[in-house]
Design a protein around this motif. Sequence first.
Motif, mmCIF file in Angstrom:
data_model
loop_
_atom_site.group_PDB
_atom_site.id
_atom_site.type_symbol
_atom_site.label_atom_id
_atom_site.label_comp_id
_atom_site.label_asym_id
_atom_site.label_seq_id
_atom_site.Cartn_x
_atom_site.Cartn_y
_atom_site.Cartn_z
ATOM 1 N N TYR A 191 -34.531 -17.507 30.877
ATOM 2 C CA TYR A 191 -33.921 -18.517 31.738
ATOM 3 C C TYR A 191 -33.404 -17.863 33.009
ATOM 4 O O TYR A 191 -33.068 -16.673 33.008
ATOM 5 C CB TYR A 191 -32.743 -19.203 31.024
ATOM 6 N N ALA A 192 -33.311 -18.656 34.078
ATOM 7 C CA ALA A 192 -32.723 -18.175 35.334
ATOM 8 C C ALA A 192 -31.892 -19.297 35.942
ATOM 9 O O ALA A 192 -32.241 -20.481 35.844
ATOM 10 C CB ALA A 192 -33.814 -17.739 36.302
ATOM 11 N N CYS A 193 -30.787 -18.902 36.565
ATOM 12 C CA CYS A 193 -29.907 -19.856 37.232
ATOM 13 C C CYS A 193 -29.157 -19.145 38.348
ATOM 14 O O CYS A 193 -29.219 -17.922 38.471
ATOM 15 C CB CYS A 193 -28.925 -20.482 36.245
ATOM 16 N N GLN A 194 -28.440 -19.913 39.137
ATOM 17 C CA GLN A 194 -27.584 -19.297 40.152
ATOM 18 C C GLN A 194 -26.562 -18.422 39.452
ATOM 19 O O GLN A 194 -26.163 -18.702 38.320
ATOM 20 C CB GLN A 194 -26.892 -20.365 40.986
ATOM 21 N N THR A 230 -31.041 -24.213 38.378
ATOM 22 C CA THR A 230 -31.857 -23.437 37.436
ATOM 23 C C THR A 230 -33.237 -23.222 38.049
ATOM 24 O O THR A 230 -33.663 -23.964 38.941
ATOM 25 C CB THR A 230 -31.987 -24.161 36.085
ATOM 26 N N TYR A 231 -33.920 -22.194 37.544
ATOM 27 C CA TYR A 231 -35.208 -21.792 38.095
ATOM 28 C C TYR A 231 -36.170 -21.454 36.961
ATOM 29 O O TYR A 231 -35.762 -20.869 35.955
ATOM 30 C CB TYR A 231 -35.035 -20.561 39.003
ATOM 31 N N PRO A 232 -37.463 -21.778 37.123
ATOM 32 C CA PRO A 232 -38.449 -21.414 36.110
ATOM 33 C C PRO A 232 -38.645 -19.895 36.034
ATOM 34 O O PRO A 232 -38.487 -19.192 37.034
ATOM 35 C CB PRO A 232 -39.742 -22.082 36.577
ATOM 36 N N VAL A 233 -38.996 -19.433 34.841
ATOM 37 C CA VAL A 233 -39.256 -18.008 34.609
ATOM 38 C C VAL A 233 -40.614 -17.883 33.931
ATOM 39 O O VAL A 233 -40.954 -18.680 33.057
ATOM 40 C CB VAL A 233 -38.176 -17.384 33.684
ATOM 41 N N ASN A 290 -31.278 -27.186 32.250
ATOM 42 C CA ASN A 290 -31.188 -28.064 33.421
ATOM 43 C C ASN A 290 -29.922 -27.873 34.254
ATOM 44 O O ASN A 290 -29.701 -28.597 35.216
ATOM 45 C CB ASN A 290 -31.332 -29.531 33.010
ATOM 46 N N GLY A 291 -29.068 -26.917 33.897
ATOM 47 C CA GLY A 291 -27.882 -26.615 34.682
ATOM 48 C C GLY A 291 -26.678 -27.494 34.429
ATOM 49 O O GLY A 291 -25.609 -27.265 35.001
ATOM 50 N N GLU A 292 -26.825 -28.505 33.588
ATOM 51 C CA GLU A 292 -25.717 -29.430 33.327
ATOM 52 C C GLU A 292 -24.469 -28.690 32.854
ATOM 53 O O GLU A 292 -24.552 -27.779 32.036
ATOM 54 C CB GLU A 292 -26.146 -30.439 32.260
ATOM 55 N N ASN A 293 -23.323 -29.088 33.398
ATOM 56 C CA ASN A 293 -22.047 -28.542 32.933
ATOM 57 C C ASN A 293 -21.723 -29.210 31.605
ATOM 58 O O ASN A 293 -21.497 -30.417 31.543
ATOM 59 C CB ASN A 293 -20.945 -28.795 33.964
#
Length: 125
Positions: free
Chosen positions: A55-58, A109-112, A96-99
């Motif tokens: 997974y990738a995210c900010q 979020t970003y695809p890996v 999906n980045g949801e809190n």
Amino acid sequence: MEEILDIYKATTIETVKIWYQAAKVSDFPKNGGACIKYKEKQIAIFNFERKNKWYACQNVCPHKMEMVLSRGMIGDQNGIPKVACPMHKKTFSLENGENLNGDLNPIATYPVKIEKDIVYIGFSE
């Protein structure tokens, strides 16, 4: 401080225009994260080996605007892979980045993808 968040826009697999070569698989801890830099962005990348997923995210947590998510603990909440900010335990879905606490906006979020033991992150710009 809000302008820090403005540079992070979630990317879906359908909107990827650039696959950025981040690092080798062996550069990332198993069941943990590390940070890479792409242009002006800090991106947290997680090798969630227990789930056999990446997974990738900010990297910036929107709670206190600290670049710390890559050092957060990863886990599962009702089947949702998540990361918990190491500072104040705010949790975010890695899908999906949801809190998951419900008190903050989602993170980007970003695809890996993994090819020949190299980790690539998808960006739309």
